[in-house]
Design a protein around this motif. Sequence first.
Motif, PDB file in Angstrom:
ATOM      1  N   UNK A   5       0.829  -1.204   0.000  1.00 63.92           N
ATOM      2  CA  UNK A   5       0.000   0.000   0.000  1.00 63.92           C
ATOM      3  C   UNK A   5       0.864   1.255   0.000  1.00 63.92           C
ATOM      4  N   UNK A   6       1.963   1.205   0.716  1.00 58.76           N
ATOM      5  CA  UNK A   6       2.878   2.347   0.736  1.00 58.76           C
ATOM      6  C   UNK A   6       3.444   2.592  -0.647  1.00 58.76           C
ATOM      7  N   UNK A  11       3.556   5.684  -5.795  1.00 60.18           N
ATOM      8  CA  UNK A  11       3.442   5.705  -7.251  1.00 60.18           C
ATOM      9  C   UNK A  11       2.332   6.659  -7.683  1.00 60.18           C
ATOM     10  N   UNK A  12       1.179   6.536  -7.056  1.00 61.15           N
ATOM     11  CA  UNK A  12       0.073   7.419  -7.414  1.00 61.15           C
ATOM     12  C   UNK A  12       0.412   8.883  -7.142  1.00 61.15           C
ATOM     13  N   UNK A  13       1.061   9.138  -6.029  1.00 60.02           N
ATOM     14  CA  UNK A  13       1.426  10.514  -5.694  1.00 60.02           C
ATOM     15  C   UNK A  13       2.388  11.087  -6.723  1.00 60.02           C
ATOM     16  N   UNK A  19      -4.346  10.548  -3.913  1.00 58.97           N
ATOM     17  CA  UNK A  19      -4.245   9.427  -2.989  1.00 58.97           C
ATOM     18  C   UNK A  19      -4.913   8.196  -3.604  1.00 58.97           C
ATOM     19  N   UNK A  20      -4.604   7.045  -3.057  1.00 56.06           N
ATOM     20  CA  UNK A  20      -5.226   5.832  -3.574  1.00 56.06           C
ATOM     21  C   UNK A  20      -6.722   5.844  -3.288  1.00 56.06           C
ATOM     22  N   UNK A  23      -8.272   7.769  -6.008  1.00 55.95           N
ATOM     23  CA  UNK A  23      -8.234   6.972  -7.235  1.00 55.95           C
ATOM     24  C   UNK A  23      -9.366   5.949  -7.238  1.00 55.95           C
ATOM     25  N   UNK A  24      -9.522   5.249  -6.126  1.00 56.86           N
ATOM     26  CA  UNK A  24     -10.560   4.223  -6.038  1.00 56.86           C
ATOM     27  C   UNK A  24     -11.939   4.859  -6.170  1.00 56.86           C
ATOM     28  N   UNK A  25     -12.142   5.999  -5.540  1.00 57.52           N
ATOM     29  CA  UNK A  25     -13.447   6.651  -5.566  1.00 57.52           C
ATOM     30  C   UNK A  25     -13.769   7.259  -6.926  1.00 57.52           C
ATOM     31  N   UNK A  26     -12.769   7.870  -7.573  1.00 60.66           N
ATOM     32  CA  UNK A  26     -13.048   8.643  -8.782  1.00 60.66           C
ATOM     33  C   UNK A  26     -12.717   7.947 -10.098  1.00 60.66           C
TER      34      UNK A  26
END
Length: 55
Positions: A5-6, A11-13, A19-20, A23-26
């Motif tokens: 998760x870290x 990577x996403x940042x 934030x992840x 990402x998951x929500x949108x």
Amino acid sequence: MPKEMTVIEQVLASLVKMSWESYVKNWLPLLNLPKELLFVLEQGSIEYTKAKAIT
């Protein structure tokens, strides 16, 4: 927090400045769009916010 998760958060940042959770929500729900709408979104002809609003 698990190491994976870290890494995902880092990577996403670095790539998309989100934030992840965001990402998951949108973004992940966009994968459930009808094929035609997903195609238009992938082509860049419509913004993701408008694609979400259509559904």
